[in-house]
Design a protein around this motif. Structure first.
Motif, PDB file in Angstrom:
ATOM      1  N   UNK A   1      66.152  35.130  48.557  1.00 45.24           N
ATOM      2  CA  UNK A   1      65.768  36.484  48.146  1.00 45.24           C
ATOM      3  C   UNK A   1      66.320  36.815  46.763  1.00 45.24           C
ATOM      4  N   UNK A   2      67.468  36.266  46.423  1.00 42.69           N
ATOM      5  CA  UNK A   2      68.015  36.510  45.081  1.00 42.69           C
ATOM      6  C   UNK A   2      67.117  35.837  44.032  1.00 42.69           C
ATOM      7  N   UNK A   3      66.663  34.621  44.364  1.00 36.81           N
ATOM      8  CA  UNK A   3      65.738  33.936  43.446  1.00 36.81           C
ATOM      9  C   UNK A   3      64.450  34.742  43.286  1.00 36.81           C
ATOM     10  N   UNK A   4      63.949  35.251  44.424  1.00 40.31           N
ATOM     11  CA  UNK A   4      62.690  35.995  44.354  1.00 40.31           C
ATOM     12  C   UNK A   4      62.876  37.299  43.554  1.00 40.31           C
ATOM     13  N   UNK A   5      64.037  37.926  43.722  1.00 36.97           N
ATOM     14  CA  UNK A   5      64.306  39.139  42.935  1.00 36.97           C
ATOM     15  C   UNK A   5      64.284  38.811  41.447  1.00 36.97           C
ATOM     16  N   UNK A   6      64.870  37.674  41.076  1.00 35.31           N
ATOM     17  CA  UNK A   6      64.856  37.264  39.663  1.00 35.31           C
ATOM     18  C   UNK A   6      63.414  37.070  39.185  1.00 35.31           C
ATOM     19  N   UNK A   7      62.591  36.466  40.061  1.00 35.85           N
ATOM     20  CA  UNK A   7      61.187  36.220  39.659  1.00 35.85           C
ATOM     21  C   UNK A   7      60.424  37.534  39.493  1.00 35.85           C
ATOM     22  N   UNK A   8      60.657  38.467  40.400  1.00 33.66           N
ATOM     23  CA  UNK A   8      59.926  39.739  40.324  1.00 33.66           C
ATOM     24  C   UNK A   8      60.405  40.546  39.117  1.00 33.66           C
ATOM     25  N   UNK A   9      61.710  40.474  38.850  1.00 32.87           N
ATOM     26  CA  UNK A   9      62.217  41.160  37.651  1.00 32.87           C
ATOM     27  C   UNK A   9      61.524  40.593  36.400  1.00 32.87           C
ATOM     28  N   UNK A  10      61.343  39.277  36.368  1.00 35.71           N
ATOM     29  CA  UNK A  10      60.730  38.657  35.183  1.00 35.71           C
ATOM     30  C   UNK A  10      59.301  39.179  34.963  1.00 35.71           C
ATOM     31  N   UNK A  11      58.634  39.603  36.055  1.00 36.77           N
ATOM     32  CA  UNK A  11      57.277  40.161  35.922  1.00 36.77           C
ATOM     33  C   UNK A  11      57.332  41.614  35.437  1.00 36.77           C
ATOM     34  N   UNK A  43      65.003  47.062  39.075  1.00 31.33           N
ATOM     35  CA  UNK A  43      64.551  47.037  37.676  1.00 31.33           C
ATOM     36  C   UNK A  43      63.358  47.972  37.481  1.00 31.33           C
ATOM     37  N   UNK A  44      63.617  49.253  37.622  1.00 30.12           N
ATOM     38  CA  UNK A  44      62.599  50.287  37.457  1.00 30.12           C
ATOM     39  C   UNK A  44      63.278  51.585  37.824  1.00 30.12           C
ATOM     40  N   UNK A  45      62.573  52.707  37.666  1.00 28.44           N
ATOM     41  CA  UNK A  45      63.150  53.992  38.070  1.00 28.44           C
ATOM     42  C   UNK A  45      62.300  54.553  39.202  1.00 28.44           C
ATOM     43  N   UNK A  46      62.877  54.698  40.373  1.00 32.64           N
ATOM     44  CA  UNK A  46      62.127  55.287  41.484  1.00 32.64           C
ATOM     45  C   UNK A  46      62.106  56.798  41.292  1.00 32.64           C
ATOM     46  N   UNK A  47      60.911  57.351  41.285  1.00 27.19           N
ATOM     47  CA  UNK A  47      60.795  58.804  41.097  1.00 27.19           C
ATOM     48  C   UNK A  47      60.392  59.502  42.407  1.00 27.19           C
ATOM     49  N   UNK A  48      59.954  58.712  43.389  1.00 21.43           N
ATOM     50  CA  UNK A  48      59.603  59.319  44.682  1.00 21.43           C
ATOM     51  C   UNK A  48      59.562  58.236  45.767  1.00 21.43           C
ATOM     52  N   UNK A  49      60.091  58.587  46.940  1.00 19.37           N
ATOM     53  CA  UNK A  49      60.019  57.702  48.109  1.00 19.37           C
ATOM     54  C   UNK A  49      59.038  58.290  49.114  1.00 19.37           C
ATOM     55  N   UNK A  50      58.256  57.445  49.759  1.00 20.38           N
ATOM     56  CA  UNK A  50      57.389  57.865  50.872  1.00 20.38           C
ATOM     57  C   UNK A  50      58.073  57.377  52.155  1.00 20.38           C
ATOM     58  N   UNK A  51      58.243  58.296  53.094  1.00 23.07           N
ATOM     59  CA  UNK A  51      59.084  57.986  54.258  1.00 23.07           C
ATOM     60  C   UNK A  51      58.348  58.134  55.579  1.00 23.07           C
ATOM     61  N   UNK A  52      58.687  57.261  56.527  1.00 21.31           N
ATOM     62  CA  UNK A  52      58.199  57.398  57.901  1.00 21.31           C
ATOM     63  C   UNK A  52      59.230  58.223  58.675  1.00 21.31           C
ATOM     64  N   UNK A  53      58.755  59.216  59.432  1.00 26.29           N
ATOM     65  CA  UNK A  53      59.676  60.090  60.169  1.00 26.29           C
ATOM     66  C   UNK A  53      59.648  59.770  61.661  1.00 26.29           C
ATOM     67  N   UNK A  54      60.645  60.298  62.361  1.00 25.22           N
ATOM     68  CA  UNK A  54      60.781  60.079  63.807  1.00 25.22           C
ATOM     69  C   UNK A  54      61.011  61.437  64.475  1.00 25.22           C
ATOM     70  N   UNK A  55      60.733  61.512  65.780  1.00 28.11           N
ATOM     71  CA  UNK A  55      61.051  62.772  66.473  1.00 28.11           C
ATOM     72  C   UNK A  55      62.573  62.943  66.529  1.00 28.11           C
ATOM     73  N   UNK A  56      63.024  64.175  66.393  1.00 30.22           N
ATOM     74  CA  UNK A  56      64.459  64.468  66.508  1.00 30.22           C
ATOM     75  C   UNK A  56      64.892  64.250  67.955  1.00 30.22           C
TER      76      UNK A  56
END
Ligand SMILES: Cc1cc2nc3c(=O)[nH]c(=O)nc-3n(C[C@H](O)[C@H](O)[C@H](O)COP(=O)(O)OP(=O)(O)OC[C@H]3O[C@@H](n4cnc5c(N)ncnc54)[C@H](O)[C@@H]3O)c2cc1C
Length: 449
Positions: A422-432, A189-202
């Motif tokens: 977790x579904x209940x918690x998602x509903x609660x966070x959406x309500x905020x 319930x929002x628009x993600x415009x950027x992700x911050x990522x942790x990288x690993x060695x190839x």
């Protein structure tokens, strides 16, 4: 007052609307659902402006990055469809082993940019999937048996909320929104415009052993595979596929096996793959290619071309299970019967529940992932294939412990994709964050107990 949108805005009935609506879904089976307005964002400011426009016009919003939702979850009637595929910036900080990337970036582009710097992120297995939808739903990527679902390697998300505010959510700021962004998938319930990522060695070495077994030995092969999966090192990724291969001149679906080892040395990779030479039906293999050097880019390219041609119509469904082979057998036998022509296929992918998961919305997974994909040409046949996939997967619910949003079929088979808590918690966070329910939610959801 609503800000001006720099990107393209198309209303139903406008010239170009229908072509844009169709192009918003990656395969040819675009659902018959029609947004009122399509906005193609060219910047984060456009995202904020699109939220304002939706409010002004009393429309709900759906978001699209790469349009690879099989079900076309982003296409909803009478909504504002916000297309963020134009947001494609990526910044890599090799020293900090971190990156930021926008949702319209292809996973394969991210993977390649990192590979050139000796770095790695567990991107998905198809060349054209964008990171937007992929990371929000969890993400089973290359080397995910080692690093966990890819959302575990997301350290923060920048989100435009239903109120039109741009916030950065991480473990300490808006931590509930961050929790939701790692697993809510098409119910976010929002628009993600950027992700911050942790990288690993190839990894230094990538070796693949592949086999093709004739239909006659499919039971023996899968029985054996199930018996060794728990011992497979996390550095090995195994894909067993069932599909009809007309070129093999055989009757019924063949078994295609691709085992890839990601290691530091060639000796380690060879040792990890040696087990596939001990399969009791090994001598019956139609084709075997052992310990071939490869890259994830090459594996992704070949797999995408072979199994996911975009000119077809597609439906997918899936399940997690920890059932043994004998329990799975009746359901698998039913799936094999009348199996449609390629590129329709069944995927069987062993998974691991290590490393330990942090608390995040993503919460349903198991030892083995089974997914069924069918592909066909004509709209007139939609119902046949929808029923094939849905009913065959429904018939396996006796061993199912949940489903994954990556290949969801919630509109036809609403099954458990996160735990009830977790579904209940998602509903609660959406309500905020989205009290007025501006953003559309999953196309279907299971009932809560
Ligand atoms: C050929 C193919 C191969 C695949 N391979 C894999 C794989 O290897 N591993 C795997 O885990 N999955 C895989 N998937 C599933 C894929 O990851 C999901 O369908 C994912 O949602 C695709 O991301 P997208 O951005 O292209 O999708 P979209 O269809 O654009 O997005 C799906 C949903 O996510 C939400 N969303 C997307 N972007 C945003 C955003 N920026 N902000 C807020 N919400 C957003 C929307 O609700 C949208 O409806 C594959 C799918 C296909 C078709």
């Amino acid at each position: 007052m609503t800000r001006r949108i720099e990107g393209r805005v198309l209303r139903r009935g406008d010239r170009g609307y229908e072509a844009t609506r169709r192009a918003a879904t990656w395969h040819a089976g675009t659902p018959d659902r029609f947004p009122a307005v399509i906005v193609q964002a060219s910047s984060t400011d456009d995202v904020v402006a699109a939220v304002g426009l939706a409010h002004d016009e009393g429309l709900k919003m759906a978001v699209r990055s790469g349009g690879h939702s099989w079900a076309g979850s982003h296409l909803r009637d009478a909504t504002l469809l916000l297309d963020v595929s134009g947001l494609r910036e990526v910044f890599i900080d090799a020293e900090q082993m971190s990156a930021t990337a926008q949702p319209g970036l292809l996973g394969s582009e991210l993977g390649e940019a990192l590979r050139q710097r000796g770095l790695f992120f567990p991107v998905g297995h198809c060349r054209t999937v964008c990171i937007g939808g992929y990371l929000l739903q969890g993400g089973f990527g290359w080397r995910s048996r080692e690093f966990g679902p890819s959302c575990m390697s997301v350290t923060a998300v920048e989100v435009v909320t239903a109120g039109g505010e741009l916030v950065c959510a991480d473990q300490t700021h808006h931590s509930d929104l961050f929790w939701a962004a790692r697993g809510a998938g098409p119910g976010f319930f929002g628009v993600v415009t950027r992700f911050h990522l942790r990288l690993y060695p190839l990894q230094r070495v990538t070796l693949e052993s592949s086999y093709r077994y004739p239909p006659a030995v499919w039971e023996e092969y899968f029985r054996w595979s199930r018996s060794i999966e728990a011992e497979l090192p996390a550095q090995v990724e195994l894909w067993n596929l069932l599909y009809r291969d007309e070129t093999a001149g055989t009757d019924g679906p063949i078994v295609s096996v691709s085992a890839t080892a990601f290691t530091d040395t060639e000796a380690e990779a060879r040792e990890a793959l040696a087990i596939f030479e001990t399969c009791p039906v090994r001598q019956k293999a139609l084709v075997a290619a052992l310990n071939e050097p490869t890259t994830t880019s090459e594996l992704t390219r070949v797999g995408s071309l072979l199994h996911y041609p975009p000119a077809k119509r597609f439906i997918a469904d899936n399940m997690w299970t920890h059932a043994g082979f004998d329990e799975l057998l009746p359901g698998l036998r039913a799936i094999r019967q009348d199996f449609p022509p390629a590129p329709s296929h069944l995927v069987w992918m062993p998974w691991t529940l290590t490393p330990q998961r942090p608390s995040m919305a993503y919460s349903v997974e198991d030892e083995l992932y089974i997914a069924l994909y069918t592909a066909w040409d004509h709209k007139a046949d939609d119902e046949i294939y929808r029923r094939f996939v849905t009913e065959r997967m429904r018939a396996m619910e006796y061993v199912e412990t949940g489903i994954q949003l990556a290949d969801e079929n919630l509109i036809n088979r609403p099954r458990r994709f996160v735990t009830d808590d977790h579904l209940r918690r998602l509903d609660e966070i959406r309500a905020i964050y989205d009290p007025g329910e501006l953003f559309v939610s999953w196309l279907g959801r299971p009932d809560l107990d």
